[in-house]
Design an enzyme around this catalytic site. Structure first.
Site, PDB file in Angstrom:
ATOM      1  N   HIS A  49      54.455  46.123  36.573  1.00  0.00           N
ATOM      2  CA  HIS A  49      53.580  45.216  35.825  1.00  0.00           C
ATOM      3  C   HIS A  49      52.553  46.044  35.056  1.00  0.00           C
ATOM      4  O   HIS A  49      52.423  47.258  35.288  1.00  0.00           O
ATOM      5  CB  HIS A  49      52.867  44.227  36.768  1.00  0.00           C
ATOM      6  N   ALA A  50      51.841  45.376  34.172  1.00  0.00           N
ATOM      7  CA  ALA A  50      50.678  45.957  33.495  1.00  0.00           C
ATOM      8  C   ALA A  50      49.520  44.989  33.737  1.00  0.00           C
ATOM      9  O   ALA A  50      49.717  43.901  34.293  1.00  0.00           O
ATOM     10  CB  ALA A  50      50.954  46.119  32.003  1.00  0.00           C
TER      11      ALA A  50
END
Ligand code: T46
Length: 133
Positions: A49-50
């Site tokens: 994820h970011a």
């Protein structure tokens, strides 16, 4: 992509080592949350994820692991092997953590509280987000 890896000051003497981390001094943001992962099983890969706005510093305070950083254009792999090293990860960076040694303890200092809405968990959405940033 610039990789910012801090080498924190070690206060060593004949008893051993001590590291102290102060916000806005050793850490470039206000520390609102600390979490850590341990007992990571062999072959596990985490992250994927970011973050839209979260900034973090990752410190492998025991053992070792690797961090993949991806800004949408370029990928870098950063090994974390020393308890005095801290890897800065800004927002808009896709991250994956892997290759954990059985004794690894990965501690994270975060600039904000846990907010699920700050996560970008879809890689294509991340690419769009990174493009616009
Ligand atoms: C990141 C990388 C480096 C909480 O309840 N509070 C928290 O502060 C965190 C971090 C997690 N959780 C819960 C949410 C999930 O049910 O703990 C569970 C595992 O979290 P997650 O799957 O997000 O863990 P990772 O290892 O994929 O990612 C974590 C952080 O979430 C993320 O911000 O950058 O470590």
């Amino acid at each position: 992509m610039q990789v910012i890896k801090y080498a924190f000051q070690q206060h060593g003497d004949d008893r051993g080592q001590l590291i102290a981390l102060e916000e806005h001094k050793d850490i470039p943001f206000e520390i609102k949350r600390v979490y850590y992962m341990y007992d990571t099983q062999e072959g596990v890969r985490r992250g994927f994820h970011a973050h839209k706005s979260l900034e973090q510093i990752l410190i492998c305070i025991h053992g070792s692991c690797k961090i993949l950083m991806d800004n949408g254009k370029e990928k870098k792999i950063v090994p974390l092997e020393k308890p005095y090293e801290g890897l800065y990860i800004s927002n808009n960076i896709w991250r994956e953590m892997y290759d954990f040694s059985p004794d690894a303890v990965l501690m994270v200092l975060a600039s904000d509280y846990y907010k699920e809405e700050d996560y970008i968990r879809d890689y294509d959405e991340f690419l769009r987000f990174a493009e616009e940033a």
